[in-house]
Design a protein around this motif. Structure first.
Motif, short mmCIF file in Angstrom:
data_model
loop_
_atom_site.label_atom_id
_atom_site.label_comp_id
_atom_site.label_asym_id
_atom_site.label_seq_id
_atom_site.Cartn_x
_atom_site.Cartn_y
_atom_site.Cartn_z
N GLN A 1 0.80 -1.22 0.00
CA GLN A 1 0.00 0.00 0.00
C GLN A 1 0.84 1.29 0.00
N GLY A 2 1.59 1.46 -1.09
CA GLY A 2 2.33 2.70 -1.28
C GLY A 2 3.76 2.70 -0.79
N TYR A 3 4.24 1.56 -0.29
CA TYR A 3 5.62 1.46 0.17
C TYR A 3 6.25 0.18 -0.38
N MET A 4 7.53 0.28 -0.76
CA MET A 4 8.22 -0.89 -1.28
C MET A 4 9.49 -1.15 -0.49
N ARG A 5 9.92 -2.39 -0.54
CA ARG A 5 11.19 -2.80 0.07
C ARG A 5 11.93 -3.66 -0.93
N ILE A 6 13.17 -3.34 -1.22
CA ILE A 6 14.00 -4.11 -2.14
C ILE A 6 15.18 -4.65 -1.35
N GLU A 7 15.37 -5.95 -1.41
CA GLU A 7 16.50 -6.58 -0.73
C GLU A 7 17.48 -7.09 -1.78
N MET A 8 18.67 -6.53 -1.77
CA MET A 8 19.70 -6.91 -2.74
C MET A 8 20.91 -7.54 -2.08
N SER A 9 20.83 -7.80 -0.75
CA SER A 9 21.97 -8.37 -0.04
C SER A 9 22.21 -9.80 -0.49
N PRO A 10 23.48 -10.20 -0.67
CA PRO A 10 23.77 -11.59 -1.03
C PRO A 10 23.38 -12.53 0.11
N LEU A 11 22.95 -13.73 -0.25
CA LEU A 11 22.53 -14.72 0.73
C LEU A 11 23.63 -15.76 0.89
N GLY A 12 24.03 -15.99 2.14
CA GLY A 12 25.13 -16.90 2.41
C GLY A 12 24.70 -18.32 2.71
N ALA A 13 25.68 -19.14 3.13
CA ALA A 13 25.43 -20.55 3.37
C ALA A 13 24.47 -20.77 4.53
N ALA A 14 24.53 -19.92 5.56
CA ALA A 14 23.64 -20.09 6.71
C ALA A 14 22.18 -19.94 6.30
N HIS A 15 21.91 -18.93 5.49
CA HIS A 15 20.55 -18.71 5.01
C HIS A 15 20.07 -19.90 4.17
N GLY A 16 20.92 -20.34 3.24
CA GLY A 16 20.55 -21.46 2.38
C GLY A 16 20.37 -22.75 3.15
N GLN A 17 21.21 -22.97 4.16
CA GLN A 17 21.11 -24.20 4.96
C GLN A 17 19.82 -24.23 5.76
N ASP A 18 19.49 -23.12 6.44
CA ASP A 18 18.25 -23.07 7.21
C ASP A 18 17.03 -23.23 6.30
N ASN A 19 17.11 -22.63 5.12
CA ASN A 19 16.02 -22.76 4.15
C ASN A 19 15.78 -24.24 3.82
N THR A 20 16.86 -24.96 3.55
CA THR A 20 16.75 -26.37 3.19
C THR A 20 16.20 -27.21 4.34
N VAL A 21 16.71 -26.99 5.54
CA VAL A 21 16.26 -27.75 6.71
C VAL A 21 14.78 -27.53 6.97
N LEU A 22 14.34 -26.28 6.90
CA LEU A 22 12.94 -25.97 7.18
C LEU A 22 12.01 -26.56 6.13
N SER A 23 12.41 -26.49 4.87
CA SER A 23 11.60 -27.09 3.82
C SER A 23 11.47 -28.60 4.02
N THR A 24 12.59 -29.24 4.35
CA THR A 24 12.56 -30.68 4.62
C THR A 24 11.66 -31.00 5.80
N LEU A 25 11.81 -30.24 6.88
CA LEU A 25 11.03 -30.48 8.10
C LEU A 25 9.53 -30.38 7.84
N VAL A 26 9.10 -29.31 7.19
CA VAL A 26 7.68 -29.10 6.95
C VAL A 26 7.12 -30.20 6.05
N ASN A 27 7.84 -30.54 5.01
CA ASN A 27 7.34 -31.57 4.08
C ASN A 27 7.31 -32.96 4.73
N LEU A 28 8.33 -33.29 5.53
CA LEU A 28 8.32 -34.59 6.20
C LEU A 28 7.18 -34.68 7.20
N TYR A 29 6.95 -33.59 7.94
CA TYR A 29 5.86 -33.61 8.93
C TYR A 29 4.51 -33.80 8.23
N ALA A 30 4.32 -33.07 7.14
CA ALA A 30 3.07 -33.21 6.40
C ALA A 30 2.90 -34.63 5.85
#
Length: 220
Positions: free
Chosen positions: A41-70
């Protein structure tokens, strides 16, 4: 399509005032394909920061966890990673992870266009992995997802492994320590999985999760 202003003149990783048309010139610019874009609603946010291994690792673990639980709980689920969800001229988000949980939901079609929330249901669960943007993720972006109709929102502090989970409604957000869209899944267990992933490989984490989820099922 040329941007009305060079990206260098726009403050990134913070909310700035912008029209929908100005926002689209950035969000749809292939030169900025590595960026992540949010609009509310009239405001934007742009994120251009590079994503490191910690971000990618947590992303993978959480995706696995949610899908396995389901899978163990026989829940209908469809997951999306880094996908754009657009409510034209009003709101847009690009969460790390988004899941549709449950039957009878109108899912996005299989294509590479932004998900049109005028034609599809919003995701049920959204997960954002944050480091420096933690305060914003827990405040402004939580309200964005609330307005989009998301039912549950997790913010993960990549530095500590803490998970801040909120059940969302049209009126407000309520902090929770057990998921409501994945019934029986405690947030403490999610945090434990993230901590274990710091020292264990993915296969070991998956096997441990399957054992835990199976035991949870047999105890009920």
């Amino acid at each position: 399509m040329a941007s009305p202003l060079p990206l260098q003149t726009i403050s990134t990783d913070t909310w700035v005032e912008a029209t929908w048309e100005a926002f689209l010139t950035f969000a749809d610019d292939p030169v900025l394909a590595s960026g992540r874009f949010y609009y509310d609603q009239g405001y934007m946010r742009i994120e251009m920061s590079p994503l490191g291994a910690a971000h990618g690792q947590d992303n993978t673990v959480l995706s696995t966890l949610v899908n396995l639980y389901a899978a163990v709980k026989m829940l209908s689920i469809k997951g999306f990673t880094n996908t754009t969800f657009r409510k034209a001229k009003v709101r847009e988000s690009q969460p790390d992870l988004a899941f549709y949980v449950g039957q009878g939901l109108k899912l996005p079609p299989y294509n590479n266009a932004p998900v049109n929330l005028d034609e599809c249901d919003p995701p049920t669960l959204v997960i954002e992995i944050a480091a420096s943007s933690l305060e914003d993720e827990c405040d402004r972006q939580q309200r964005l997802y609330q307005h989009l109709g998301v039912r549950e929102y997790w913010v993960v502090n990549v530095n500590t492994g803490q998970v801040f989970a909120t059940a969302l409604s049209n009126a407000d957000g309520t902090k929770i320590r057990e998921s409501q869209v994945l019934p029986g899944l405690g947030i403490d267990l999610v945090e434990k999985a993230l901590r274990r992933s710091r020292t264990e490989e993915d296969g070991a984490i998956s096997r441990w999760l399957l054992n835990v989820f199976s035991e949870l099922g047999s105890a009920q």
